[in-house]
Design a protein around this motif. Structure first.
Motif: not given
Length: 85
Positions: A19-40
């Motif tokens: 969860r911590n790693f996903y949250e960090r990634a979302l801080q950087e790419f959360g406005t444009s990477d829909e696949d990251l949200w789906l993976q989470y």
């Protein structure tokens, strides 16, 4: 993303770390990477996750994603829920 991969390779991955790693990634790419949200979301539905968190993650994705990314996320999420993705 590499930190997520390393944690998942562990014999007993810790969901709090993921969860911590996903949250960090979302801080950087959360406005444009829909696949990251789906993976989470998929991670929370996995053996170590808490499915009740999926609604919150989905809500946040819809709040942060912009333009085409938001539309793509909505489509992919619907396919995922129907078992076609």
């Amino acid at each position: 993303m590499r930190m997520i991969e390393i944690e998942k390779e562990q014999e007993n991955p810790k969901m709090n770390n993921l969860r911590n790693f996903y949250e960090r990634a979302l801080q950087e790419f959360g406005t444009s990477d829909e696949d990251l949200w789906l993976q989470y979301i998929q991670e929370e539905l996995g053996p170590w996750g808490q499915p009740e968190n999926c609604g919150k993650i989905h809500w946040r994705a819809m709040k942060f994603l912009e333009g085409q990314s938001a539309e793509s996320f909505t489509s992919k999420h619907a396919l995922f829920q129907s078992g076609r993705l």
